[in-house]
Design a protein around this motif. Structure first.
Motif, PDB file in Angstrom:
ATOM      1  N   TYR A 564       0.818  -1.214   0.000  1.00 12.65           N
ATOM      2  CA  TYR A 564       0.000   0.000   0.000  1.00 12.65           C
ATOM      3  C   TYR A 564       0.850   1.262   0.000  1.00 12.65           C
ATOM      4  CZ  TYR A 564      -3.993  -2.984   0.817  1.00 12.65           C
ATOM      5  OH  TYR A 564      -4.968  -3.939   0.669  1.00 12.65           O
ATOM      6  N   ILE A 565       0.364   2.269  -0.733  1.00 12.60           N
ATOM      7  CA  ILE A 565       0.995   3.589  -0.647  1.00 12.60           C
ATOM      8  C   ILE A 565      -0.014   4.545  -0.021  1.00 12.60           C
ATOM      9  CG2 ILE A 565       2.535   3.305  -2.650  1.00 12.60           C
ATOM     10  CD1 ILE A 565       0.479   5.145  -4.206  1.00 12.60           C
ATOM     11  N   PRO A 566       0.459   5.613   0.645  1.00 11.02           N
ATOM     12  CA  PRO A 566      -0.490   6.576   1.222  1.00 11.02           C
ATOM     13  C   PRO A 566      -1.338   7.219   0.134  1.00 11.02           C
ATOM     14  CG  PRO A 566       1.738   6.954   2.037  1.00 11.02           C
ATOM     15  CD  PRO A 566       1.857   5.946   0.944  1.00 11.02           C
ATOM     16  N   GLU A 567      -2.500   7.652   0.546  1.00 10.78           N
ATOM     17  CA  GLU A 567      -3.414   8.310  -0.386  1.00 10.78           C
ATOM     18  C   GLU A 567      -2.778   9.600  -0.915  1.00 10.78           C
ATOM     19  OE1 GLU A 567      -7.149   8.871   1.515  1.00 10.78           O
ATOM     20  OE2 GLU A 567      -7.974   9.811  -0.305  1.00 10.78           O
ATOM     21  N   THR A 568      -2.888   9.820  -2.186  1.00  4.75           N
ATOM     22  CA  THR A 568      -2.355  11.054  -2.779  1.00  4.75           C
ATOM     23  C   THR A 568      -3.153  11.343  -4.050  1.00  4.75           C
ATOM     24  OG1 THR A 568      -0.335  12.145  -3.557  1.00  4.75           O
ATOM     25  CG2 THR A 568      -0.534   9.836  -4.106  1.00  4.75           C
ATOM     26  N   LEU A 569      -2.883  12.472  -4.685  1.00 10.45           N
ATOM     27  CA  LEU A 569      -3.559  12.764  -5.949  1.00 10.45           C
ATOM     28  C   LEU A 569      -3.051  11.801  -7.022  1.00 10.45           C
ATOM     29  CD1 LEU A 569      -3.258  16.671  -5.970  1.00 10.45           C
ATOM     30  CD2 LEU A 569      -5.306  15.318  -5.517  1.00 10.45           C
ATOM     31  N   GLU A 570      -3.887  11.565  -8.031  1.00 11.23           N
ATOM     32  CA  GLU A 570      -3.460  10.655  -9.091  1.00 11.23           C
ATOM     33  C   GLU A 570      -2.168  11.151  -9.745  1.00 11.23           C
ATOM     34  OE1 GLU A 570      -6.892   9.937 -11.602  1.00 11.23           O
ATOM     35  OE2 GLU A 570      -5.762   8.345 -12.591  1.00 11.23           O
ATOM     36  N   GLN A 571      -2.066  12.472  -9.872  1.00 10.71           N
ATOM     37  CA  GLN A 571      -0.917  13.086 -10.558  1.00 10.71           C
ATOM     38  C   GLN A 571       0.382  12.925  -9.771  1.00 10.71           C
ATOM     39  OE1 GLN A 571      -3.841  14.553  -9.953  1.00 10.71           O
ATOM     40  NE2 GLN A 571      -4.686  14.694 -12.022  1.00 10.71           N
ATOM     41  N   THR A 572       0.291  12.739  -8.481  1.00 11.17           N
ATOM     42  CA  THR A 572       1.518  12.580  -7.693  1.00 11.17           C
ATOM     43  C   THR A 572       1.775  11.114  -7.314  1.00 11.17           C
ATOM     44  OG1 THR A 572       0.161  13.331  -5.830  1.00 11.17           O
ATOM     45  CG2 THR A 572       1.750  14.900  -6.698  1.00 11.17           C
ATOM     46  N   GLN A 573       0.877  10.242  -7.731  1.00 10.34           N
ATOM     47  CA  GLN A 573       1.090   8.810  -7.424  1.00 10.34           C
ATOM     48  C   GLN A 573       2.426   8.273  -7.951  1.00 10.34           C
ATOM     49  OE1 GLN A 573      -2.358   6.745  -8.904  1.00 10.34           O
ATOM     50  NE2 GLN A 573      -3.616   7.277  -7.131  1.00 10.34           N
ATOM     51  N   PRO A 574       2.853   8.692  -9.172  1.00  8.73           N
ATOM     52  CA  PRO A 574       4.122   8.112  -9.672  1.00  8.73           C
ATOM     53  C   PRO A 574       5.279   8.259  -8.686  1.00  8.73           C
ATOM     54  CG  PRO A 574       3.041   9.288 -11.443  1.00  8.73           C
ATOM     55  CD  PRO A 574       2.237   9.561 -10.196  1.00  8.73           C
ATOM     56  N   LEU A 575       5.277   9.346  -7.925  1.00  9.89           N
ATOM     57  CA  LEU A 575       6.387   9.572  -6.990  1.00  9.89           C
ATOM     58  C   LEU A 575       6.399   8.528  -5.875  1.00  9.89           C
ATOM     59  CD1 LEU A 575       6.064  13.436  -6.979  1.00  9.89           C
ATOM     60  CD2 LEU A 575       8.026  12.136  -7.819  1.00  9.89           C
ATOM     61  N   LEU A 576       5.227   8.104  -5.452  1.00 11.84           N
ATOM     62  CA  LEU A 576       5.156   7.094  -4.387  1.00 11.84           C
ATOM     63  C   LEU A 576       5.308   5.683  -4.961  1.00 11.84           C
ATOM     64  CD1 LEU A 576       2.324   8.577  -2.120  1.00 11.84           C
ATOM     65  CD2 LEU A 576       4.783   8.960  -2.014  1.00 11.84           C
ATOM     66  N   ILE A 577       4.681   5.467  -6.102  1.00 16.35           N
ATOM     67  CA  ILE A 577       4.775   4.138  -6.737  1.00 16.35           C
ATOM     68  C   ILE A 577       6.246   3.823  -7.040  1.00 16.35           C
ATOM     69  CG2 ILE A 577       4.233   2.870  -8.870  1.00 16.35           C
ATOM     70  CD1 ILE A 577       1.583   4.563  -8.953  1.00 16.35           C
ATOM     71  N   ALA A 578       6.961   4.838  -7.546  1.00 16.81           N
ATOM     72  CA  ALA A 578       8.372   4.627  -7.923  1.00 16.81           C
ATOM     73  C   ALA A 578       9.194   4.152  -6.730  1.00 16.81           C
ATOM     74  CB  ALA A 578       8.967   5.911  -8.492  1.00 16.81           C
ATOM     75  N   ILE A 579       8.918   4.723  -5.566  1.00 19.14           N
ATOM     76  CA  ILE A 579       9.710   4.342  -4.377  1.00 19.14           C
ATOM     77  C   ILE A 579       9.483   2.853  -4.066  1.00 19.14           C
ATOM     78  CG2 ILE A 579      10.098   4.780  -1.892  1.00 19.14           C
ATOM     79  CD1 ILE A 579      10.744   7.246  -3.429  1.00 19.14           C
ATOM     80  N   VAL A 580       8.234   2.426  -4.131  1.00  9.38           N
ATOM     81  CA  VAL A 580       7.935   1.011  -3.840  1.00  9.38           C
ATOM     82  C   VAL A 580       8.675   0.115  -4.833  1.00  9.38           C
ATOM     83  CG1 VAL A 580       6.114  -0.739  -3.818  1.00  9.38           C
ATOM     84  CG2 VAL A 580       5.663   1.523  -2.848  1.00  9.38           C
ATOM     85  N   MET A 581       8.617   0.494  -6.098  1.00  8.02           N
ATOM     86  CA  MET A 581       9.246  -0.365  -7.108  1.00  8.02           C
ATOM     87  C   MET A 581      10.768  -0.363  -6.987  1.00  8.02           C
ATOM     88  SD  MET A 581       6.728   0.059 -10.335  1.00  8.02           S
ATOM     89  CE  MET A 581       7.503   1.568 -10.710  1.00  8.02           C
ATOM     90  N   GLN A 582      11.309   0.788  -6.612  1.00 11.84           N
ATOM     91  CA  GLN A 582      12.765   0.855  -6.414  1.00 11.84           C
ATOM     92  C   GLN A 582      13.174  -0.065  -5.267  1.00 11.84           C
ATOM     93  OE1 GLN A 582      13.428   5.056  -5.739  1.00 11.84           O
ATOM     94  NE2 GLN A 582      13.073   5.607  -7.881  1.00 11.84           N
ATOM     95  N   LEU A 583      12.394  -0.013  -4.176  1.00 12.07           N
ATOM     96  CA  LEU A 583      12.726  -0.857  -3.016  1.00 12.07           C
ATOM     97  C   LEU A 583      12.558  -2.332  -3.350  1.00 12.07           C
ATOM     98  CD1 LEU A 583      11.131   1.263  -0.137  1.00 12.07           C
ATOM     99  CD2 LEU A 583      13.570   0.742  -0.407  1.00 12.07           C
ATOM    100  N   PHE A 584      11.499  -2.656  -4.090  1.00 12.57           N
ATOM    101  CA  PHE A 584      11.251  -4.050  -4.466  1.00 12.57           C
ATOM    102  C   PHE A 584      12.444  -4.577  -5.282  1.00 12.57           C
ATOM    103  CE2 PHE A 584       9.495  -7.272  -7.369  1.00 12.57           C
ATOM    104  CZ  PHE A 584       8.937  -8.153  -6.457  1.00 12.57           C
ATOM    105  N   SER A 585      12.831  -3.824  -6.312  1.00 11.82           N
ATOM    106  CA  SER A 585      13.958  -4.255  -7.159  1.00 11.82           C
ATOM    107  C   SER A 585      15.235  -4.349  -6.340  1.00 11.82           C
ATOM    108  CB  SER A 585      14.189  -3.256  -8.296  1.00 11.82           C
ATOM    109  OG  SER A 585      13.043  -3.150  -9.065  1.00 11.82           O
ATOM    110  N   TYR A 586      15.420  -3.370  -5.477  1.00 12.94           N
ATOM    111  CA  TYR A 586      16.622  -3.353  -4.641  1.00 12.94           C
ATOM    112  C   TYR A 586      16.711  -4.640  -3.819  1.00 12.94           C
ATOM    113  CZ  TYR A 586      19.658  -2.255  -0.703  1.00 12.94           C
ATOM    114  OH  TYR A 586      20.643  -2.313   0.253  1.00 12.94           O
ATOM    115  N   HIS A 587      15.604  -4.996  -3.152  1.00 13.13           N
ATOM    116  CA  HIS A 587      15.651  -6.181  -2.277  1.00 13.13           C
ATOM    117  C   HIS A 587      15.790  -7.474  -3.076  1.00 13.13           C
ATOM    118  CE1 HIS A 587      15.198  -3.983   1.373  1.00 13.13           C
ATOM    119  NE2 HIS A 587      14.048  -3.446   1.012  1.00 13.13           N
ATOM    120  N   VAL A 588      15.171  -7.528  -4.256  1.00 12.72           N
ATOM    121  CA  VAL A 588      15.341  -8.726  -5.090  1.00 12.72           C
ATOM    122  C   VAL A 588      16.821  -8.862  -5.452  1.00 12.72           C
ATOM    123  CG1 VAL A 588      14.837  -9.776  -7.332  1.00 12.72           C
ATOM    124  CG2 VAL A 588      12.984  -8.699  -6.044  1.00 12.72           C
TER     125      VAL A 588
END
Ligand code: F6R
Length: 609
Positions: A564-588
């Motif tokens: 889950y990411i915190p609630e935000t505007l649709e336009q600013t979602q990429p900034l939060l989504i990117a962090i999750v994906m960066q962390l996921f790739s990092y840990h893999v």
């Protein structure tokens, strides 16, 4: 790609060069080497692998007093990583030593010509023609400088070159064409590097060489000659505004994790002084001098590569939705060879972390004669792209060391949001809400860091799959492309990014229980459609990890795993989504035991085509 470091001055030249090479290692890490002159004798040391190996060998030689040295860290283009292919390269008499970044396009022709004159080669590189050619030209030219300049004129391609001659221990010769080179000015000493990070803790006074410039550097001065225009060039030193501290690793195990964790301050730095909700303004100082021209712009073409290209795709959605200006995003490598109509009312916007990416520079050069506005979103202060654009907005993310771009993407998307707001001139209903949300984002990113343990667990669960699909819609679509790139470049897992709406048009065929999907299913007008895509994947036994918005109930019902990411505007979602994906790739990647900062076959700053 490849790093050059040089020094001429008082003492400890080799120490400076080796330290500098270490800080430039992210540009290439196949092999490294250094040449110096001690008591009129040239000494060259080279090692395959990291700069550490070179340092160890140099320590065993106990080289103490050296007033001049050049060094190089290599990313192989011509020939495998080996001692013979490592730089510096030299002539047969071992009197001329050359380091080079870039590509000599006519090296085959030059090599054949030199071989016909009796020169023999020990490497497979394009670079080795340079010392031999200088040697040949020395037979007819009056000085080393003249022979060096003649040689440079005979080269085609892109280069940053530095040369040493054993009979001139007080001189360092350098030349540049389409490859960065910066000279640091000290007190009775000069520093040389392909990137200011290598010299910034010794001096903040720098001179950037421009294309076709050749410099003769001595401890106390330098003379610059433009060989295309045949004129001497006078340049004042500029002051670097880098913060050397930021490049240090601190307590982090690697730069990638450190840079992901810098996201809150990255957003903060990108909005500081620019977003002013109290005054209801978004002010971008870097665009001030072109504000009038911007009024007449009816189309923007964004050019970039890799992660910066994906940031550009997010920017396309942002600028079109917020400012109502049509945007087209093109890979710089395609744009530069494309014949397309380009009107004067189109602005070209280049996005680049390093500001030195060869294809992006070429895209800007292509439109040089069109008379169009050339803008930049650049992180590296004073880089080639920053200097060749008419105006631009700096990312202010600080040096990014890890090869995989993380905080730069965050900064680029933040700046693109600001540009969209600025161009909208306040006419969008999103103006105030977006300004407010940008200010709230650093704390929301910190909330994601709190769930890093869960992301790590999921990464461990999925690390052994060999394929991965990333899907998303609208703002989530470029995020899916970027997520796939991040995973493949550091974990070496095959990953593809797709628009979720494309699933039935082909990609669904790949899905089975061995082919998991990472679905971006955050709140927004298209969420239900993405949920249907997830259901279709699950119906075909495909495993799904989804990113959803906190409080959402529907995604967890269909996806196997949810972050889950915190609630935000649709336009600013990429900034939060990117962090999750960066962390996921990092840990893999970490779980697979990879070097996340130095992924195989890659280098930061792709300065050759
Ligand atoms: C991926 C990555 C690359 C760069 C690309 C452009 O993580 O780092 O794809 O984004 O090489 O580099 P810049 O932004 O320096 O032009």
């Amino acid at each position: 790609m490849c790093g050059i470091v040089g020094y001429i001055g008082k003492t400890k030249a080799v120490d400076f060069v080796v330290d500098g090479l270490q800080s430039l290692e992210y540009r290439g890490y196949d092999s490294a080497g250094v040449s110096t002159i001690i008591d009129g004798q040239a000494v060259t040391t080279k090692q395959v692998g990291r700069v550490d190996a070179l340092r160890v060998e140099l320590e065993s030689l106990s080289i103490n007093k050296t007033a001049v040295a050049v060094g190089h860290t290599r990313w192989a283009t011509h020939g495998i990583p080996s001692v013979n292919n490592a730089h510096p390269h030299f002539n047969s008499d071992k009197t001329i030593f050359v380091v080079h970044n870039g590509i000599i396009e006519n090296y085959q022709e030059l090599r054949t010509m030199l071989q016909s004159k009796g020169y023999s080669f020990v490497s497979e590189t394009d670079t080795e023609v340079i010392p031999h050619l200088i040697d040949l030209n020395l037979k007819t030219e009056k000085s080393f400088q003249k022979a060096f300049e003649k040689t440079i004129e005979e080269l085609d391609g892109a280069y940053a070159i530095s040369a040493l001659h054993v009979s001139e221990p007080d001189s360092l010769y350098v030349a540049r064409l389409s490859s960065p080179l910066v000279i640091g000015v000290g007190d009775g000493e000069h520093f040389l590097a392909s990137d200011a990070t290598a010299i910034m803790d010794r001096t903040k006074k720098v001179i950037y060489l421009d294309d076709y410039e050749v410099a003769h550097i001595t401890p106390d001065g330098l003379k610059i000659h433009n060989i295309r225009d045949a004129v001497q060039v006078q340049k004042e030193a500029e002051l670097l505004d880098y913060d050397a501290e930021k490049a240090a690793l601190g307590d982090y195990p690697n730069f990638m994790l450190k840079e992901i964790h810098e996201a809150p301050q990255t957003i903060q730095s990108a909005i500081r002084g620019r977003i002013k909700p109290e005054a209801n303004t978004v002010k971008l100082g870097g665009l001030d001098n072109v504000m009038e021209q911007l009024q007449f712009i009816d189309r923007i073409v964004i050019v970039a590569c890799g992660t910066s290209y994906y940031a550009g795709l997010v920017g396309e959605y942002l600028i079109e939705e917020i400012a109502g200006i049509p945007v087209e995003v093109q890979l710089a490598s395609e744009f530069k060879y494309r014949n397309e109509p380009f009107s004067r009312s189109t602005a070209l916007l280049a996005i680049s972390q390093s500001g030195e990416t060869a294809d992006t520079i070429a895209a800007l050069k292509k439109v040089e004669s069109y008379g169009v506005l050339r803008l930049g979103i650049v992180n590296a202060v004073g880089s080639t792209i920053a200097r060749m654009t008419d105006a631009g907005v700096y990312c202010h993310a600080g040096p990014e060391q890890s090869v995989a771009s993380t905080k730069a993407f965050i900064a680029q998307v933040t700046v693109l949001t600001e540009i969209a707001l600025n161009l909208s001139e306040g006419r969008t209903p999103l103006y105030k809400p977006l300004m407010k949300e940008l200010q709230a984002l650093p704390d929301k990113v910190k909330q994601i860091f709190e769930s890093d343990g869960d992301i790590e667990k999921l990464a461990h669960k999925y690390k052994d799959y060999v394929d991965f699909l990333f899907i998303g819609r609208k703002y989530g679509y470029p995020c899916a492309l970027e997520g796939a790139l991040k995973l493949k470049e550091i974990s070496y897992i095959h990953a593809e990014g797709y628009s979720a709406g494309e699933m039935k048009h082909g990609p669904l065929a790949m899905i089975d229980k061995q082919f998991p999907t990472f679905a971006i299913a955050t709140d927004g007008e298209l969420l239900e459609k993405t949920v249907s895509n997830i259901e279709e994947i699950r119906a075909r036994k495909g495993k799904v990890v989804a990113i959803a918005t906190q409080g959402n109930k529907s995604v967890a019902k269909v996806a196997g795993d949810v972050i889950y990411i915190p609630e935000t505007l649709e336009q600013t979602q990429p900034l939060l989504i990117a962090i999750v994906m960066q962390l996921f790739s990092y840990h893999v990647a970490m779980a697979k035991g990879h070097n996340v900062d130095r992924p195989r076959n890659l280098a930061k700053s792709v300065t050759v085509e």
